[in-house]
Design a protein around this motif. Structure first.
Motif, short mmCIF file in Angstrom:
data_model
loop_
_atom_site.label_atom_id
_atom_site.label_comp_id
_atom_site.label_asym_id
_atom_site.label_seq_id
_atom_site.Cartn_x
_atom_site.Cartn_y
_atom_site.Cartn_z
N GLY A 45 5.39 17.88 -103.65
CA GLY A 45 5.61 16.50 -104.09
C GLY A 45 6.98 15.96 -103.70
N GLY A 46 7.79 16.75 -103.01
CA GLY A 46 9.11 16.28 -102.59
C GLY A 46 9.00 15.26 -101.48
N LYS A 47 9.92 14.32 -101.44
CA LYS A 47 9.89 13.31 -100.38
C LYS A 47 11.29 12.92 -99.98
CE LYS A 47 7.35 11.00 -103.32
NZ LYS A 47 6.65 10.00 -104.13
N LEU A 48 11.41 12.47 -98.75
CA LEU A 48 12.67 11.90 -98.28
C LEU A 48 12.63 10.43 -98.67
CD1 LEU A 48 12.70 13.50 -94.74
CD2 LEU A 48 13.93 14.29 -96.75
N ARG A 49 13.74 9.91 -99.07
CA ARG A 49 13.72 8.56 -99.62
C ARG A 49 14.13 7.48 -98.61
NH1 ARG A 49 13.03 8.99 -105.29
NH2 ARG A 49 13.10 11.21 -105.71
N ARG A 50 13.49 6.33 -98.77
CA ARG A 50 13.88 5.10 -98.05
C ARG A 50 14.12 5.33 -96.56
NH1 ARG A 50 16.15 4.41 -103.05
NH2 ARG A 50 17.93 5.67 -102.51
N LEU A 51 13.10 5.80 -95.87
CA LEU A 51 13.24 6.06 -94.44
C LEU A 51 12.97 4.79 -93.64
CD1 LEU A 51 11.45 9.49 -94.31
CD2 LEU A 51 13.89 9.05 -94.28
N ALA A 52 11.89 4.11 -93.97
CA ALA A 52 11.56 2.85 -93.32
C ALA A 52 10.73 2.06 -94.32
CB ALA A 52 10.76 3.10 -92.05
N SER A 53 10.87 0.76 -94.30
CA SER A 53 10.12 -0.05 -95.26
C SER A 53 8.70 -0.27 -94.74
CB SER A 53 10.81 -1.39 -95.46
OG SER A 53 10.72 -2.15 -94.28
N ALA A 54 7.79 -0.61 -95.66
CA ALA A 54 6.41 -0.91 -95.27
C ALA A 54 6.40 -2.10 -94.31
CB ALA A 54 5.58 -1.21 -96.51
N THR A 55 7.33 -3.04 -94.51
CA THR A 55 7.42 -4.19 -93.62
C THR A 55 7.74 -3.75 -92.18
OG1 THR A 55 8.35 -5.33 -95.51
CG2 THR A 55 8.51 -6.46 -93.40
N GLU A 56 8.66 -2.80 -92.06
CA GLU A 56 9.02 -2.31 -90.72
C GLU A 56 7.85 -1.56 -90.08
OE1 GLU A 56 13.76 -1.89 -91.80
OE2 GLU A 56 12.45 -0.15 -91.89
N LEU A 57 7.14 -0.76 -90.90
CA LEU A 57 5.98 -0.04 -90.37
C LEU A 57 4.93 -1.02 -89.87
CD1 LEU A 57 5.70 2.69 -93.13
CD2 LEU A 57 6.01 3.14 -90.70
N ARG A 58 4.72 -2.10 -90.63
CA ARG A 58 3.74 -3.11 -90.22
C ARG A 58 4.18 -3.80 -88.93
NH1 ARG A 58 3.15 -3.55 -96.07
NH2 ARG A 58 0.95 -3.86 -96.59
N GLN A 59 5.47 -4.11 -88.86
CA GLN A 59 5.99 -4.80 -87.68
C GLN A 59 5.81 -3.93 -86.44
OE1 GLN A 59 10.14 -5.90 -87.81
NE2 GLN A 59 10.14 -6.36 -85.62
N ALA A 60 6.15 -2.64 -86.58
CA ALA A 60 6.00 -1.71 -85.45
C ALA A 60 4.52 -1.62 -85.05
CB ALA A 60 6.55 -0.35 -85.82
N THR A 61 3.63 -1.66 -86.04
CA THR A 61 2.19 -1.60 -85.75
C THR A 61 1.74 -2.84 -84.99
OG1 THR A 61 1.91 -0.41 -87.83
CG2 THR A 61 -0.08 -1.26 -86.79
N ARG A 62 2.18 -4.01 -85.43
CA ARG A 62 1.81 -5.25 -84.73
C ARG A 62 2.29 -5.20 -83.29
NH1 ARG A 62 3.58 -7.65 -89.50
NH2 ARG A 62 5.51 -8.36 -88.52
N GLU A 63 3.54 -4.74 -83.11
CA GLU A 63 4.09 -4.69 -81.75
C GLU A 63 3.34 -3.68 -80.89
OE1 GLU A 63 8.27 -3.98 -81.90
OE2 GLU A 63 8.67 -5.77 -83.11
N ALA A 64 2.98 -2.54 -81.48
CA ALA A 64 2.35 -1.48 -80.68
C ALA A 64 0.89 -1.80 -80.35
CB ALA A 64 2.43 -0.15 -81.42
N THR A 65 0.22 -2.59 -81.20
CA THR A 65 -1.21 -2.84 -80.99
C THR A 65 -1.49 -4.24 -80.46
OG1 THR A 65 -1.47 -3.65 -83.25
CG2 THR A 65 -1.88 -1.30 -82.88
N GLY A 66 -0.58 -5.19 -80.71
CA GLY A 66 -0.85 -6.58 -80.38
C GLY A 66 -1.78 -7.25 -81.38
N TYR A 67 -2.15 -6.56 -82.46
CA TYR A 67 -3.03 -7.18 -83.46
C TYR A 67 -2.23 -8.11 -84.37
CZ TYR A 67 -6.51 -3.66 -82.17
OH TYR A 67 -7.39 -2.89 -81.48
N PRO A 68 -2.86 -9.20 -84.79
CA PRO A 68 -2.15 -10.12 -85.69
C PRO A 68 -1.97 -9.49 -87.08
CG PRO A 68 -4.44 -10.82 -85.40
CD PRO A 68 -4.21 -9.69 -84.45
N ASP A 69 -1.03 -10.05 -87.79
CA ASP A 69 -0.68 -9.59 -89.12
C ASP A 69 -1.90 -9.44 -90.04
OD1 ASP A 69 1.09 -8.87 -91.10
OD2 ASP A 69 1.25 -10.93 -91.86
N TRP A 70 -2.75 -10.49 -90.05
CA TRP A 70 -3.88 -10.47 -90.99
C TRP A 70 -4.84 -9.33 -90.69
CZ3 TRP A 70 -8.79 -10.69 -89.17
CH2 TRP A 70 -9.00 -11.22 -87.89
#
Lengths: 530, 328
Positions: A45-70
């Motif tokens: 159950g251990g975790k590293l804290r505050r590595l990247a925000s969900a917003t940044e993960l979503r942004q990277a996903t949009r850039e990598a796939t070209g899919y729109p936010d929705w």
């Protein structure tokens, strides 16, 4: 990381705890210690804290796939897990990178946190490109810090015990507190002899009670059992060792500085003792604690200010003594531990209380006394066998929680959202409303309480009776009434309805009721005042 | 102006100019049926029009007396004022897209389809049209199918592991189409017999009669149970999971072959030990490419929650609508 991905897959594929334990033990034998130690950390159950925000993960996903936010959002709502949704959306990468787990955990991921946001997004994309889907998934799970694979901490302890040939309780104790991963600390776990210098900073594993489902009379003679109120606060261990006092939560997190009045009072205890008890919000002269919602104001505050300390003071209600004069008392019977605890707390400041025994003759009188649970602001009673040791984890038989029946209300399903984990893709997160001057106003969200057949039926109904979509949330035709159980209702300015319903869950699908039969907000408000 | 080729009605998708229904749910006079799955090919219609490749399966489903007209793929025939032809959809043996032409207007109802190669049936053929009706069973980009060779690798590794542990490997899959596709994919990779649940026997035989190359299979004997089945691969329909039939396996590892197994939550919820991602429906890329390949000016989306696909297509310049909107 590939070997760890294989372990994850093996754990994910089986429901058998024996198979899981064997898989972890086999991994511990196989893997280099500097990797294995991190596997123990994250599976526990251990975790590293505050590595990247969900917003940044979503942004990277949009850039990598070209899919729109929705479309990313719809996919996330359907999959129910952001890490997995991203892995499935990305084009599948090459398997060009097999850095060791400890390189990820000690070097790469902490490094990610130090980058500026734009570089972080670029870094994520370049990692994703070099990994196949299952490794992208695991990497994302490490980043979002939610690596759940049906492995309890207890199972990790058992696997470590199997691997090291040591008793599980010893492993559990060595792992408790702020165990930090590293090849040396993994080796220390498996050392036959205890190193006392480390013990000083480690709480004991908590003993957890099980719900009493059988009639109370089945427990046998009343005088073999200690009955106490079941306090509705934060379970904690108060450690007074060397020259300091420390509070540890049940999640084995240090609560330093959050409850200074308890730490201060604990300094009057003799050194070398450990108390188990409950942190409660409690006003000076009051005869009972305040409800849990009052304590919530303190929970989030790392350093409470003078105003908050004055408005919401806390106390420590002690109910067990695990260590005295530096000696481990856990194998002694509860009867003796309680006597020692009572003596220890005599003359202590009122911030340190002894949880009183609910003395009654016979079970019938106790059953009657239990009726007072709510007015005493407790959740019911605890029953503890007087000759029992203080055990590790949730072991049935010696400690029972005997909670009072919850309050209930009838409410109408008005919104539905798809769930997570094994309920991904099904509408299982519900919002319920009650009547207020001819309108249904939302008062509670509930996620559980229906069986799989009911969930499937309701899911199909939601799809066919959607009024509007708000991203992943759908408003539905008011038609179905549910009986909800809850623990308390409080006035709340943070809720549109003006009330906060605590710990709501679905008791029954009331197909016998029409929406006109649902409760009214004014009645709930009256309850909140009472 | 009402559409003369497509009119969704309670009985099924109706073609007004041709006077026929496609995959009707209730008995009608003229039915053009895309493929032999039970929710498409139903008994009780006066006359059926189907692809010849699927005739054997249709006879099995519809019964010997049914009036069935069979056509080669690409062969034109006339119903009412409409010229109709059937084209491979790649979904399963005999599955067809339906091309309808009337007054210079062409509509294609693709039925259920996939773009991945399948050794048991003819490959999907893009058919240019003005109006294209597409399914959207897997209408989100999280559904993109892995290569079949990879899935078969995983399946064989699972079977090997079961053999080592001396447990039966029970693979649940739809009895018609999916089971035979898996068998055909396994054929060049194995030299061992595969056991079949009773529900798969006749359908598998019909595939063999249609000339599809399948590996050696054996019916699971009534009395076969326990150790005799250790290490064997058994194919069974999903309805057998959790039924008394399963009691013959004291130790079995269970797998499910379905597109839904792409999502971890689905795998966990259904309680199978293993999920294998195999679908006879188009994945997201397959849906989007097929719409593009059709060149259609108007696209209708049916089956499943087509909301995301419709919106995505519209944002990419297609005039896309849910099929239900046509009837409204």
């Amino acid at each position: 990381m590939r070997r760890f991905v294989q372990l994850y897959a093996a754990l994910d594929r089986t429901g058998s705890t024996t198979a899981k334990r064997d898989a972890i033990a086999a991994y511990l034998h196989d893997a280099p210690p500097d990797d294995a130690t991190w596997a123990v950390y994250v599976l526990g159950g251990g975790k590293l804290r505050r590595l990247a925000s969900a917003t940044e993960l979503r942004q990277a996903t949009r850039e990598a796939t070209g899919y729109p936010d929705w479309l990313v959002e719809e996919s996330y709502a359907h999959v129910g897990d952001l890490a997995e949704a991203i892995a499935l959306l990305l084009p599948s990468g090459a398997s060009g990178d097999d850095a060791a787990l400890h390189v990820w955990m000690e070097d790469r991921l902490p490094g990610l946190a130090r980058l500026d946001p734009a570089t972080r997004v670029a870094q994520l994309r370049s990692w994703w490109q070099a990994l196949p889907t299952d490794e992208v998934y695991l990497l994302n799970k490490l980043i979002t810090g939610a690596l759940r694979v049906g492995v309890s901490r207890r199972l990790v302890v058992q696997a470590l015990a199997q691997w090291s040939q040591l008793p599980t309780d010893l492993i559990a104790h060595r792992l408790s507190g702020d165990w930090t991963p590293g090849a040396a600390s993994l080796a220390a776990l498996a050392q036959p002899a205890e190193d006392d210098a480390h013990r000083a900073h480690r709480p004991y594993p908590f003993f957890l009670a099980s719900p009493l489902e059988a009639p109370v009379e089945s427990l046998g003679e009343r005088d073999k059992w200690l009955a106490e109120w079941k306090w509705d606060g934060i379970r904690a261990q108060l450690m007074r060792r060397d020259d300091q006092a420390q509070l540890w939560s049940r999640g084995e997190e240090r609560l330093d500085g959050r409850f200074p009045e308890i730490e201060q009072a604990a300094c009057t205890l003799p050194a070398g003792c450990v108390l188990d008890g409950e942190i409660l919000a409690w006003d000076g002269a009051a005869s009972a604690p305040r409800p849990f919602t009052a304590l919530q104001k303190r929970i989030g505050k790392l350093k409470p200010g003078a105003k908050l300390l004055a408005e919401t003071p806390v106390r420590f209600m002690a109910y067990d003594l695990l260590e005295q004069d530096g000696a481990d008392l856990r194998e002694r019977p509860l009867r003796e531990r309680r006597e020692r605890l009572a003596t220890l707390l005599e003359g202590m400041p009122p911030t340190l209380l002894l949880s009183p025994a609910a003395d009654t003759d016979g079970w019938a009188a106790l059953t009657q006394l239990r009726e007072q649970s709510r007015e005493r602001h407790t959740e019911g009673l605890m029953l503890k066998r007087l000759d029992s040791p203080y055990r590790v984890g949730r072991r049935r038989g010696d400690w029972w929680k005997w909670k009072v029946d919850p309050y209930t209300l009838d409410a109408v399903l008005i919104y539905a959202q798809s769930g997570h984990g094994r309920r991904a893709g099904l509408f299982t997160d519900y919002t319920f409303g009650v009547w207020d001057r001819g309108h249904l106003v939302p008062v509670a969200k509930a996620y559980s309480g229906l069986d799989d057949a009911e969930i499937a039926r309701l899911d199909a109904w939601v799809r066919a009776h959607t009024l509007e979509r708000f991203g992943p949330v759908r408003s539905v035709e008011p038609e179905h009434v549910f009986e909800l159980a809850y623990e308390a209702i409080q006035r709340s300015s943070r809720h549109k309805s003006g009330v906060a319903v605590r710990f709501p869950r679905i008791l029954r699908w009331r197909t016998d009721l029409s929406i006109r039969d649902a409760d009214r907000l004014e009645d709930l408000k009256r309850m909140a005042e009472g | 102006m009402p559409d003369l080729l497509l009119d969704p009605r309670p009985e099924g998708l109706y073609c007004p100019a041709g006077g026929f229904y496609i995959d009707p749910a209730e008995p009608v006079a003229q039915a053009v049926v895309t493929h032999a799955h039970g929710d498409h090919a139903r008994q009780g219609n006066a006359r059926y029009h189907v692809a010849r490749a699927g005739l054997g399966l249709m006879r099995e489903r519809l019964g010997e007396p049914a009036a069935i007209e069979a056509y080669d793929y690409g062969e034109a025939f006339t119903l009412g004022e409409v010229q109709v032809s059937l084209h491979p959809s790649g979904h399963m043996l005999g599955a067809a897209q339906i091309r309808m032409e009337h007054a210079g207007n062409v509509a294609v109802v693709s039925g259920d389809y996939k773009r991945e190669p399948d050794p048991t049936c003819a490959a999907f053929e893009p058919v240019p049209c003005d109006t294209f009706v597409t399914e959207s069973t897997f209408g989100l980009p999280v559904y993109r199918w892995p290569p079949m060779t990879q899935v078969i690798d995983e399946l064989l590794a699972w079977w090997d592991d079961c053999a080592r542990r001396k447990v039966s490997a029970v693979l649940f899959c739809y009895a018609l189409g999916k089971a035979q596709r898996l068998l055909a994919e396994l054929a060049p990779r194995i030299d061992r017999v595969i056991y079949l649940h009773g529900a798969l026997l006749r359908l598998t035989e019909l595939y063999r009669e249609a000339g599809v190359a399948l590996p050696a299979t054996q019916p699971l004997e009534e009395h076969a149970r326990g150790a005799a089945l250790a290490g064997e691969l058994v194919l069974a329909p999903p309805s057998a999971a959790g039924s008394p039939w399963m009691r013959r396996f004291p130790n079995a590892s269970t797998g499910f072959a379905s597109g839904w197994m792409q999502i971890r939550g689905n795998r966990r919820r259904r309680g199978y030990d293993r999920g294998f991602v195999v679908s006879d429906h188009a994945d997201w890329d397959g849906l989007v490419h097929s719409v593009r390949d059709s060149g259609a000016r108007r696209v209708y989306v049916t089956h499943g929650d087509g909301h995301a696909l419709v919106r995505y297509l519209r944002e990419h310049g297609h005039d896309a609508l849910p099929l239900a909107a046509l009837g409204a």
